[in-house]
Design a protein around this motif. Structure first.
Motif, PDB file in Angstrom:
ATOM      1  N   ARG A 133       0.811  -1.212   0.000  1.00 52.28           N
ATOM      2  CA  ARG A 133       0.000   0.000   0.000  1.00 52.28           C
ATOM      3  C   ARG A 133       0.843   1.260   0.000  1.00 52.28           C
ATOM      4  O   ARG A 133       0.361   2.330  -0.285  1.00 52.28           O
ATOM      5  CB  ARG A 133      -1.041  -0.090   1.117  1.00 52.28           C
ATOM      6  N   TYR A 134       2.133   1.104   0.288  1.00 54.47           N
ATOM      7  CA  TYR A 134       2.996   2.276   0.261  1.00 54.47           C
ATOM      8  C   TYR A 134       3.735   2.389  -1.053  1.00 54.47           C
ATOM      9  O   TYR A 134       4.416   3.353  -1.323  1.00 54.47           O
ATOM     10  CB  TYR A 134       4.014   2.197   1.402  1.00 54.47           C
ATOM     11  N   THR A 194       2.650  17.245   2.173  1.00 56.84           N
ATOM     12  CA  THR A 194       1.727  16.118   2.268  1.00 56.84           C
ATOM     13  C   THR A 194       0.502  16.359   1.391  1.00 56.84           C
ATOM     14  O   THR A 194      -0.087  15.416   0.881  1.00 56.84           O
ATOM     15  CB  THR A 194       1.284  15.894   3.724  1.00 56.84           C
ATOM     16  N   ALA A 235      -0.686  13.999  -1.523  1.00 55.30           N
ATOM     17  CA  ALA A 235      -2.071  13.541  -1.476  1.00 55.30           C
ATOM     18  C   ALA A 235      -2.737  13.708  -2.837  1.00 55.30           C
ATOM     19  O   ALA A 235      -3.442  12.812  -3.311  1.00 55.30           O
ATOM     20  CB  ALA A 235      -2.839  14.306  -0.411  1.00 55.30           C
ATOM     21  N   THR A 267      -5.618  11.087  -2.787  1.00 60.11           N
ATOM     22  CA  THR A 267      -6.064  10.694  -1.449  1.00 60.11           C
ATOM     23  C   THR A 267      -6.038  11.943  -0.552  1.00 60.11           C
ATOM     24  O   THR A 267      -5.856  13.052  -1.042  1.00 60.11           O
ATOM     25  CB  THR A 267      -5.177   9.561  -0.894  1.00 60.11           C
ATOM     26  N   SER A 268      -6.233  11.755   0.732  1.00 58.75           N
ATOM     27  CA  SER A 268      -6.285  12.906   1.638  1.00 58.75           C
ATOM     28  C   SER A 268      -4.899  13.268   2.172  1.00 58.75           C
ATOM     29  O   SER A 268      -3.976  12.463   2.120  1.00 58.75           O
ATOM     30  CB  SER A 268      -7.193  12.587   2.813  1.00 58.75           C
ATOM     31  N   GLN A 272      -4.094  13.631   5.188  1.00 59.63           N
ATOM     32  CA  GLN A 272      -3.808  12.797   6.355  1.00 59.63           C
ATOM     33  C   GLN A 272      -3.222  11.445   5.962  1.00 59.63           C
ATOM     34  O   GLN A 272      -2.294  10.951   6.587  1.00 59.63           O
ATOM     35  CB  GLN A 272      -5.079  12.566   7.183  1.00 59.63           C
ATOM     36  N   THR A 273      -3.808  10.876   4.927  1.00 61.46           N
ATOM     37  CA  THR A 273      -3.315   9.586   4.456  1.00 61.46           C
ATOM     38  C   THR A 273      -1.901   9.708   3.894  1.00 61.46           C
ATOM     39  O   THR A 273      -1.039   8.879   4.186  1.00 61.46           O
ATOM     40  CB  THR A 273      -4.273   9.012   3.394  1.00 61.46           C
ATOM     41  N   ARG A 313       0.437   9.842   6.690  1.00 58.13           N
ATOM     42  CA  ARG A 313       0.643   8.517   7.272  1.00 58.13           C
ATOM     43  C   ARG A 313       1.591   7.686   6.407  1.00 58.13           C
ATOM     44  O   ARG A 313       2.486   7.024   6.920  1.00 58.13           O
ATOM     45  CB  ARG A 313      -0.703   7.815   7.430  1.00 58.13           C
ATOM     46  N   TYR A 314       1.379   7.740   5.108  1.00 58.86           N
ATOM     47  CA  TYR A 314       2.241   6.996   4.189  1.00 58.86           C
ATOM     48  C   TYR A 314       3.703   7.375   4.380  1.00 58.86           C
ATOM     49  O   TYR A 314       4.586   6.533   4.440  1.00 58.86           O
ATOM     50  CB  TYR A 314       1.830   7.273   2.737  1.00 58.86           C
ATOM     51  N   LYS A 333      -6.823   4.881  -7.302  1.00 59.72           N
ATOM     52  CA  LYS A 333      -7.137   4.442  -5.933  1.00 59.72           C
ATOM     53  C   LYS A 333      -7.600   2.988  -5.814  1.00 59.72           C
ATOM     54  O   LYS A 333      -7.016   2.212  -5.065  1.00 59.72           O
ATOM     55  CB  LYS A 333      -8.228   5.356  -5.400  1.00 59.72           C
TER      56      LYS A 333
END
Lengths: 228, 228
Positions: A6-7, A28, A32, A37-38, A40-41, A44-45, B2
């Motif tokens: 997923r990374y 970020t 994103a 994606t967001s 936040q995600t 995290r990645y 995605k």
DNA sequence: ATTACTAAATGGCGAGTAG
DNA sequence: TCTACTCGCCATTTAGTAA
């Protein structure tokens, strides 16, 4: 593998942004957007990739500088190699052409022990003393013949010199001729034929075996072994 | 993107197993092992990939046969090209050839607004209504032309249909012609020319600009695309 | 042997928000 | 601005199991 799946796309996106060559300033939010994606995600990645040792981050008051580490590069490279093997390796190149009678050049070469020995060792069969000459007529086959030569030959037959004269080298590509599997195209380095002619060797007389006469069409399927 | 991220590795695993070349017998358990996941997840992946049209499954009493479709192949190829761009230094591919007068096919295509619009948008210049036709004479250039087509085009011009007839698609590669930097090779999908002919477009009339007449040699340097 | 459904557990996602 | 935390929500996973 599981964890990294997923990374992986995040790493690819960073590589595309140039993070393999040096530090790259990426927020970020930008990442994103690239990953659809967001923020936040994306954040995290980056944390996970950093934890895995795939990237190095230099945080700043306003912004961060990211560079992919050797480990990260290897992770990408591993997949790249997989794909390269999948897409570049197993190709069958097709060539069709008409049988014609040559000038005995092939026959002459295939009577020289030095060549016979090398061919037998490297291709696994003792060649019938004579080549089947095929003249390419269509463009597609001509392209494929050229394409073939960008691949590594199955066997490379070294030339030699006996003091009087030098004998050229040759490249062999294993091939199937009209269904006969034990055969090979031999590209003699200093042939007097043009690129529209290919010569086939086999352990048997292909003319007899396949019942061929001049003008007959044959289909040659060349098995390439390695990436160009 | 995605949604497909997570099926990507499954597709890669299938490709590694040979599902690009033909049908391959793979159980969900085997695939699960390859992906380091559960049998149920592997099963779900296969269902999704099938639904996305990336694979075709032939179910059997005991076992299934899977083959990757053209769409699936393209999905893999896209990532392969990304990686190739990242890892292989951008190459300049050289093609030389002789100018000749065509049959006005290029001129015709470059008078159709649909094409003009796309080219202008994607290449950044409004093409002069006419192509410079170049016939490749040497083998090296011919091979480079083939090599070029393995790279991702700078722009892909989509075909269309107006009810009466369909107009084919085309691929464009940015190139420098005899030093003129704003130009591109255009590969029209259904051209009547062979692979030994390339057509050049530019915002100006290259014939005038470079003072070319039939038979003159031109040097084309194709820039393979780089990571943006 | 298989594949794939159901249902419960797991864990990723992203809005809100702090630092 | 920026990054990254919390937490409710829901998507994905997987054990059990049917076909």
């Amino acid at each position: 593998m599981k964890v990294y799946d997923r990374y992986w796309f995040a790493l690819l996106a960073l590589a595309r942004a140039g993070a393999l060559e040096g530090e790259v300033r990426i927020s970020t939010i930008t990442l994103a957007e690239m990953l659809n994606t967001s923020q936040q995600t994306a954040s995290r990645y980056l944390m996970q990739l950093s934890r895995l040792g795939y990237i190095r981050r230099r945080m700043h008051k306003r912004g961060q500088y990211i560079r992919i580490t050797k480990a990260g590069e290897n992770a990408l490279l591993e997949i790249y190699r997989d794909l390269r093997e999948i897409f570049e390796k197993p190709k069958v190149i097709e060539i069709t052409g008409e049988v014609f009678t040559g000038l005995g050049e092939g026959k002459y070469y295939l009577s020289i022990p030095h060549y016979i020995k090398q061919i037998t060792e490297k291709l696994g069969f003792k060649p019938y003393p004579g080549t089947l000459n095929v003249r390419i007529k269509d463009e597609k086959s001509l392209m494929n013949r050229l394409l073939m030569e960008t691949f590594k030959p199955t066997a490379y037959i070294h030339g030699f010199s006996n003091g009087k004269r030098t004998y050229g080298s040759a490249k062999c590509y294993l091939a199937t001729i009209n269904g006969v599997k034990e055969a090979a195209i031999i590209c003699i380095e200093r042939t007097h034929y043009g690129k529209d002619v290919v010569e086939i060797i086999a352990p048997v007389c292909l003319r007899e075996r396949l019942g061929l006469k001049d003008g007959d069409l044959v289909k040659i399927q060349v098995k390439t072994s390695e990436a160009p």
